[in-house]
Design a protein around this motif. Structure first.
Motif, PDB file in Angstrom:
ATOM      1  N   GLN A 175       0.801  -1.121   0.010  1.00 25.39           N
ATOM      2  CA  GLN A 175      -0.013  -0.044  -0.121  1.00 25.39           C
ATOM      3  C   GLN A 175       0.889   1.266  -0.132  1.00 25.39           C
ATOM      4  OE1 GLN A 175      -2.210  -0.713   3.561  1.00 25.39           O
ATOM      5  NE2 GLN A 175      -3.804  -2.155   2.535  1.00 25.39           N
ATOM      6  N   VAL A 176       1.881   1.105   0.844  1.00 22.39           N
ATOM      7  CA  VAL A 176       2.863   2.507   0.887  1.00 22.39           C
ATOM      8  C   VAL A 176       3.458   2.648  -0.347  1.00 22.39           C
ATOM      9  CG1 VAL A 176       4.973   3.233   2.063  1.00 22.39           C
ATOM     10  CG2 VAL A 176       3.066   2.191   3.394  1.00 22.39           C
ATOM     11  N   MET A 177       4.067   1.534  -1.087  1.00 22.69           N
ATOM     12  CA  MET A 177       4.801   1.481  -2.234  1.00 22.69           C
ATOM     13  C   MET A 177       4.135   1.945  -3.393  1.00 22.69           C
ATOM     14  SD  MET A 177       8.003   1.267  -1.439  1.00 22.69           S
ATOM     15  CE  MET A 177       8.586   1.266  -3.062  1.00 22.69           C
ATOM     16  N   LYS A 178       2.900   1.330  -3.561  1.00 21.99           N
ATOM     17  CA  LYS A 178       1.832   1.748  -4.692  1.00 21.99           C
ATOM     18  C   LYS A 178       1.545   3.214  -4.565  1.00 21.99           C
ATOM     19  CE  LYS A 178      -2.145  -0.065  -7.197  1.00 21.99           C
ATOM     20  NZ  LYS A 178      -2.372   1.231  -7.716  1.00 21.99           N
ATOM     21  N   LYS A 179       1.271   3.930  -3.406  1.00 22.55           N
ATOM     22  CA  LYS A 179       0.952   5.013  -3.460  1.00 22.55           C
ATOM     23  C   LYS A 179       2.160   6.099  -3.715  1.00 22.55           C
ATOM     24  CE  LYS A 179      -0.748   8.674  -0.107  1.00 22.55           C
ATOM     25  NZ  LYS A 179      -1.040   8.994   1.002  1.00 22.55           N
ATOM     26  N   SER A 180       3.094   5.960  -3.326  1.00 22.88           N
ATOM     27  CA  SER A 180       4.537   6.446  -3.599  1.00 22.88           C
ATOM     28  C   SER A 180       4.912   6.336  -5.200  1.00 22.88           C
ATOM     29  CB  SER A 180       5.640   5.957  -2.713  1.00 22.88           C
ATOM     30  OG  SER A 180       5.445   6.197  -1.383  1.00 22.88           O
ATOM     31  N   VAL A 181       4.764   5.045  -5.555  1.00 20.27           N
ATOM     32  CA  VAL A 181       5.204   5.033  -6.977  1.00 20.27           C
ATOM     33  C   VAL A 181       4.140   5.598  -7.984  1.00 20.27           C
ATOM     34  CG1 VAL A 181       5.401   3.372  -8.757  1.00 20.27           C
ATOM     35  CG2 VAL A 181       6.440   2.897  -6.712  1.00 20.27           C
ATOM     36  N   ASP A 182       2.929   5.454  -7.834  1.00 15.35           N
ATOM     37  CA  ASP A 182       1.896   6.289  -8.426  1.00 15.35           C
ATOM     38  C   ASP A 182       2.153   7.681  -8.467  1.00 15.35           C
ATOM     39  OD1 ASP A 182       0.677   4.081  -9.116  1.00 15.35           O
ATOM     40  OD2 ASP A 182      -0.963   4.185  -7.697  1.00 15.35           O
ATOM     41  N   GLU A 183       2.580   8.293  -7.182  1.00 20.37           N
ATOM     42  CA  GLU A 183       2.727   9.705  -7.148  1.00 20.37           C
ATOM     43  C   GLU A 183       3.947  10.250  -7.949  1.00 20.37           C
ATOM     44  OE1 GLU A 183       3.012  10.822  -3.090  1.00 20.37           O
ATOM     45  OE2 GLU A 183       0.833  10.489  -2.749  1.00 20.37           O
ATOM     46  N   LYS A 184       4.985   9.186  -7.804  1.00 21.46           N
ATOM     47  CA  LYS A 184       6.178   9.664  -8.451  1.00 21.46           C
ATOM     48  C   LYS A 184       6.151   9.702 -10.250  1.00 21.46           C
ATOM     49  CE  LYS A 184      10.940  10.121  -7.684  1.00 21.46           C
ATOM     50  NZ  LYS A 184      11.389  11.489  -6.544  1.00 21.46           N
ATOM     51  N   LYS A 185       5.248   8.417 -10.487  1.00 21.76           N
ATOM     52  CA  LYS A 185       5.135   8.162 -11.740  1.00 21.76           C
ATOM     53  C   LYS A 185       4.436   9.494 -12.466  1.00 21.76           C
ATOM     54  CE  LYS A 185       4.358   4.250 -14.731  1.00 21.76           C
ATOM     55  NZ  LYS A 185       4.164   2.835 -14.538  1.00 21.76           N
ATOM     56  N   LEU A 186       3.631   9.883 -11.814  1.00 18.54           N
ATOM     57  CA  LEU A 186       2.491  10.919 -12.318  1.00 18.54           C
ATOM     58  C   LEU A 186       3.437  12.175 -12.475  1.00 18.54           C
ATOM     59  CD1 LEU A 186      -0.110  12.014 -12.975  1.00 18.54           C
ATOM     60  CD2 LEU A 186      -0.794  12.727 -10.667  1.00 18.54           C
ATOM     61  N   LYS A 187       4.470  12.597 -11.535  1.00 19.21           N
ATOM     62  CA  LYS A 187       5.315  13.686 -11.675  1.00 19.21           C
ATOM     63  C   LYS A 187       6.227  13.437 -12.870  1.00 19.21           C
ATOM     64  CE  LYS A 187       5.319  14.888  -6.773  1.00 19.21           C
ATOM     65  NZ  LYS A 187       6.181  15.371  -5.681  1.00 19.21           N
ATOM     66  N   TRP A 188       6.652  12.231 -12.945  1.00 22.37           N
ATOM     67  CA  TRP A 188       7.340  11.982 -14.165  1.00 22.37           C
ATOM     68  C   TRP A 188       6.916  12.228 -15.497  1.00 22.37           C
ATOM     69  CZ3 TRP A 188       7.332   7.243 -17.267  1.00 22.37           C
ATOM     70  CH2 TRP A 188       8.560   6.921 -17.926  1.00 22.37           C
ATOM     71  N   GLU A 189       5.791  11.815 -15.302  1.00 16.60           N
ATOM     72  CA  GLU A 189       4.844  11.758 -16.861  1.00 16.60           C
ATOM     73  C   GLU A 189       4.582  13.142 -17.304  1.00 16.60           C
ATOM     74  OE1 GLU A 189       1.487   9.236 -16.145  1.00 16.60           O
ATOM     75  OE2 GLU A 189       2.538   7.181 -16.715  1.00 16.60           O
ATOM     76  N   GLU A 190       4.186  14.032 -15.967  1.00 17.53           N
ATOM     77  CA  GLU A 190       3.706  15.367 -16.190  1.00 17.53           C
ATOM     78  C   GLU A 190       5.418  16.178 -16.956  1.00 17.53           C
ATOM     79  OE1 GLU A 190       2.471  16.801 -12.605  1.00 17.53           O
ATOM     80  OE2 GLU A 190       0.416  16.042 -13.092  1.00 17.53           O
ATOM     81  N   ALA A 191       6.383  15.913 -16.101  1.00 14.77           N
ATOM     82  CA  ALA A 191       7.722  16.425 -16.795  1.00 14.77           C
ATOM     83  C   ALA A 191       7.825  16.039 -17.980  1.00 14.77           C
ATOM     84  CB  ALA A 191       8.755  15.793 -15.700  1.00 14.77           C
ATOM     85  N   ARG A 192       7.765  14.844 -18.411  1.00 19.64           N
ATOM     86  CA  ARG A 192       7.905  14.518 -19.944  1.00 19.64           C
ATOM     87  C   ARG A 192       6.950  15.060 -20.734  1.00 19.64           C
ATOM     88  NH1 ARG A 192       9.696   8.408 -21.716  1.00 19.64           N
ATOM     89  NH2 ARG A 192      11.880   8.380 -20.819  1.00 19.64           N
ATOM     90  N   ALA A 193       5.746  15.594 -20.492  1.00 22.01           N
ATOM     91  CA  ALA A 193       4.829  16.259 -21.312  1.00 22.01           C
ATOM     92  C   ALA A 193       5.088  17.599 -21.242  1.00 22.01           C
ATOM     93  CB  ALA A 193       3.298  15.975 -20.651  1.00 22.01           C
ATOM     94  N   LYS A 194       5.625  18.193 -20.344  1.00 21.84           N
ATOM     95  CA  LYS A 194       6.000  19.418 -20.483  1.00 21.84           C
ATOM     96  C   LYS A 194       7.377  19.781 -21.113  1.00 21.84           C
ATOM     97  CE  LYS A 194       3.354  20.629 -16.197  1.00 21.84           C
ATOM     98  NZ  LYS A 194       3.329  21.178 -14.834  1.00 21.84           N
ATOM     99  N   TYR A 195       8.072  18.576 -21.196  1.00 20.83           N
ATOM    100  CA  TYR A 195       9.430  19.051 -21.831  1.00 20.83           C
ATOM    101  C   TYR A 195       9.430  19.703 -23.098  1.00 20.83           C
ATOM    102  CZ  TYR A 195      14.520  18.138 -23.117  1.00 20.83           C
ATOM    103  OH  TYR A 195      15.606  18.221 -23.391  1.00 20.83           O
ATOM    104  N   MET A 196      10.285  20.771 -23.242  1.00 18.82           N
ATOM    105  CA  MET A 196      10.464  21.579 -24.419  1.00 18.82           C
ATOM    106  C   MET A 196      11.531  20.930 -25.521  1.00 18.82           C
ATOM    107  SD  MET A 196       8.371  23.991 -23.588  1.00 18.82           S
ATOM    108  CE  MET A 196       8.828  25.131 -24.905  1.00 18.82           C
ATOM    109  N   TRP A 197      10.977  20.271 -26.498  1.00 22.27           N
ATOM    110  CA  TRP A 197      11.936  19.553 -27.456  1.00 22.27           C
ATOM    111  C   TRP A 197      12.342  20.546 -28.263  1.00 22.27           C
ATOM    112  CZ3 TRP A 197      13.038  14.489 -27.186  1.00 22.27           C
ATOM    113  CH2 TRP A 197      12.300  13.717 -26.194  1.00 22.27           C
ATOM    114  N   LYS A 198      11.844  21.538 -28.551  1.00 16.93           N
ATOM    115  CA  LYS A 198      12.519  22.654 -29.459  1.00 16.93           C
ATOM    116  C   LYS A 198      13.470  23.485 -28.604  1.00 16.93           C
ATOM    117  CE  LYS A 198       9.657  22.232 -32.986  1.00 16.93           C
ATOM    118  NZ  LYS A 198       9.963  22.019 -34.246  1.00 16.93           N
ATOM    119  N   SER A 199      14.581  23.578 -29.620  1.00 14.54           N
ATOM    120  CA  SER A 199      15.795  24.108 -28.816  1.00 14.54           C
ATOM    121  C   SER A 199      15.733  25.793 -28.937  1.00 14.54           C
ATOM    122  CB  SER A 199      17.279  23.624 -29.636  1.00 14.54           C
ATOM    123  OG  SER A 199      17.069  24.138 -31.046  1.00 14.54           O
ATOM    124  N   LYS A 200      16.449  26.182 -28.210  1.00 14.23           N
ATOM    125  CA  LYS A 200      16.499  27.861 -28.092  1.00 14.23           C
ATOM    126  C   LYS A 200      17.393  28.113 -29.381  1.00 14.23           C
ATOM    127  CE  LYS A 200      16.621  28.254 -23.179  1.00 14.23           C
ATOM    128  NZ  LYS A 200      17.611  28.679 -22.017  1.00 14.23           N
TER     129      LYS A 200
END
Length: 588
Positions: A406-431
């Motif tokens: 129960q502890v690990m599932k909650k922690s991993v789900d939270e971490k995975k959500l942040k990881w997916e959000e970070a990937r979605a927000k990543y700026m692929w276009k270079s400066k």
């Protein structure tokens, strides 16, 4: 001084519309805002006005301004060298020993240039020997010591030197296809580099072409040679967290190294590095370079399974007592032997161990030995642990699989959500906008400016910023604390609830075990088995997904490694399962 002398020019820049001019070393005006170089130049009577003009210009050798872009003439391998230097510098910042950059990676790169016949050989692929000599000089005097500048040959390790001098009998690869136009002019029109077009079309059997993923493979080989405390999964995670240049590594190129046209397909990366892809590149490059046997992986080395298992037990918040069991499994299967762990590229079947995947698979096998992971036994054992912990609150608590889950599932789900959000927000276009020719340059810059303005407007409306905050580097992704009720630490919990004392030894209460290789791969590939989630228990799927997320790999890859360990641990049972599988296939 240059800015003072350039104040007399009051025209606006054609690129950014700013009035801020400076003088180049040749006396031409450039915009200090966007670095656009104009055709106009200042008439200089006294050369003292521009300090060190002649000295700097002479020291550049063939790095002359090209016709259209006013940049240096540079080669593709120089671009890769610059990326390697930046990656090595980033590793130094992360705590890796300086020898990785200054000695090991330096010599691996020189060896690659020699083996690919680009430099340090009698018949280079560049038809002009003078240009090949310039390339070798740049390897010596650019990009490894300060910022990106290489050390001299005196620091080469003896084993690599001996191998590097024995390549005279290697057949030379075919030279790059001859360009249809003069080299400098063709480079200016279709690529920023001198050989961008030829390099993209160059194909030769037995020669490994360098790529941006290949630079990561070279870095990993250097780390492995030095037996550093960085696994392949750690390296790729640091890339993902933007601690090591990779996706937009070309942005750090000097302003004079113009990159466009065919260079875009060589240096622009549009996907995250994949574990299996980089692993494959590692084997290919090490074999191509004919590297000698790497230093031994002994028990006191970080990459030894006995040490790595400690790290992943801590990361997964599992009891410390499990380390003794992983140590026993390592000993029984012979996976801790120096010969099986040490990478030897010149061996008949060259393969390096996936050290991090192997350690995670050992922990999965031990969890199966303790809890069976069939969606029944683990919950029954959890009930016993819960009753015992209620009655004996002062004693050392028994490990409760259900509470841990129960502890690990909650922690991993939270971490995975942040990881997916970070990937979605990543700026692929270079400066630094990329374009296919100098004609498209103004359009590319205008489009980039429009995109930036739109992002600012949307960010203002959403009251947020599109950029993702850069995390500080760490070897661990989770933090567990004993005093935190929301994220309790299970490291000090006991395994008495799942173990029985039988004489001087301890045995598991669970006497059953099921093999992960229930369905063998029928094709003639190198896979041990196929992995279909529907064929396995939910508990087993959760454990695989947990470690797969920690290592950023596919669950099937970890499942294969578990199967290999089981094959060594249960030889008799494994052979019977394989025999039964074949008999069922014959009956069909």
């Amino acid at each position: 001084m240059e800015l003072e002398e350039a104040k007399e020019l009051k025209e606006r820049c054609s690129q950014c519309d700013a009035i801020s001019w400076g003088l180049t070393e040749e006396g031409k005006y450039y915009c200090t805002s966007c670095h656009n170089v104009t055709e106009r130049s200042k008439e200089v009577i006294n050369t003292d006005i521009i300090p060190n003009t002649k000295i700097k210009y002479i020291s550049r050798g063939l790095k002359r301004k090209s016709k259209f872009e006013k940049g240096w003439d540079w080669y593709v391998c120089e671009g890769f060298q610059h990326i390697l230097c930046q990656q090595a510098e980033a590793l130094k910042t992360l705590g890796v020993a300086p020898e990785v950059k200054n000695e090991v990676l330096h010599n691996f790169w020189k060896r690659y240039l020699q083996k690919s016949k680009q430099a340090y050989c009698a018949n280079p692929v560049y038809t002009s020997r003078r240009k090949a000599q310039v390339l070798e000089d740049r390897v010596h005097h650019s990009d490894w010591t300060n910022g990106p500048e290489l050390l001299s040959d005196a620091n080469c390790t003896s084993c690599l030197e001996s191998g590097a001098e024995s390549q005279s009998d290697v057949p030379a690869p075919k030279p790059f296809p001859a360009p249809k136009a003069p080299q400098s002019e063709a480079a200016s029109v279709c690529s920023g580099s001198v050989d961008g077009i030829e390099y993209s079309e160059w194909k030769e059997k037995g020669v490994v072409k360098m790529t941006v993923p290949g630079t990561l493979a070279l870095c990993y080989l250097s780390l492995l040679w030095q037996r550093e405390t960085v696994t392949l999964s750690d390296l790729l995670r640091f890339v993902e967290e933007d601690h090591i240049p990779y996706i937009k590594a070309f942005q750090s190129f000097p302003e004079e190294m113009k990159l466009y046209g065919r260079d875009k397909g060589i240096f622009a990366i549009e996907s995250w590095p994949d574990y299996e892809e980089i692993y494959k590149h590692t084997i290919e490059i090490a074999t191509f370079l004919d590297l000698p046997r790497f230093p031994d992986i002994t028990e006191d080395c970080f990459l030894h399974p006995n040490v790595l298992c400690v790290k992943y037990l801590m990361e997964a918040n599992l009891p410390d007592e499990m380390h003794g069991l992983t140590h026993q499994v390592t000993k029984m299967t012979g996976m801790g032997d120096v010969d099986s762990l040490t990478f030897d590229p010149i061996a008949k079947a060259a393969r390096t161990v996936k050290y991090d995947v192997q350690a995670a698979a050992l922990i999965v096998v031990v969890l199966k030995l303790l809890f069976l992971l069939d969606d029944k036994a683990e919950w029954s054992l959890s009930d016993l642990a819960e009753v015992h912990n209620e009655k004996n609150k002062t004693d050392k608590p028994w490990f409760n699989f259900r509470t841990w889950y129960q502890v690990m599932k909650k922690s991993v789900d939270e971490k995975k959500l942040k990881w997916e959000e970070a990937r979605a927000k990543y700026m692929w276009k270079s400066k630094k906008p990329l374009y296919f020719s100098h004609i498209d340059k103004s359009v590319a810059y205008k489009r980039r400016e429009m995109v930036v303005n739109l992002q600012k407007q949307f960010s203002a409306l959403a009251n947020s910023t599109p950029t993702v905050e850069k995390k500080s580097p760490s070897s661990f992704q989770f933090r567990w604390a004993k005093d935190d009720p929301a994220r309790p630490c299970f490291h000090g919990h006991s395994l008495q609830g799942v173990l029985l004392k039988k004489g001087p030894a301890l045995v598991t209460k669970n006497s059953l075990y099921w093999l992960s290789t229930q369905k063998f791969c029928r094709s003639y590939c190198k896979h041990v088995t196929t992995y279909e989630e529907s064929n396995f228990s939910l508990s087993y799927q959760f454990i695989l997904n947990l470690f797969s997320f920690l290592l950023r790999i596919k669950a099937a890859l970890l499942h294969d490694e578990v199967s290999l360990i089981e094959k060594k641990l249960f030889k008799k049972k494994y052979s019977e399962a394989k025999k039964n599988s074949r008999s069922r296939k014959v009956k069909r």
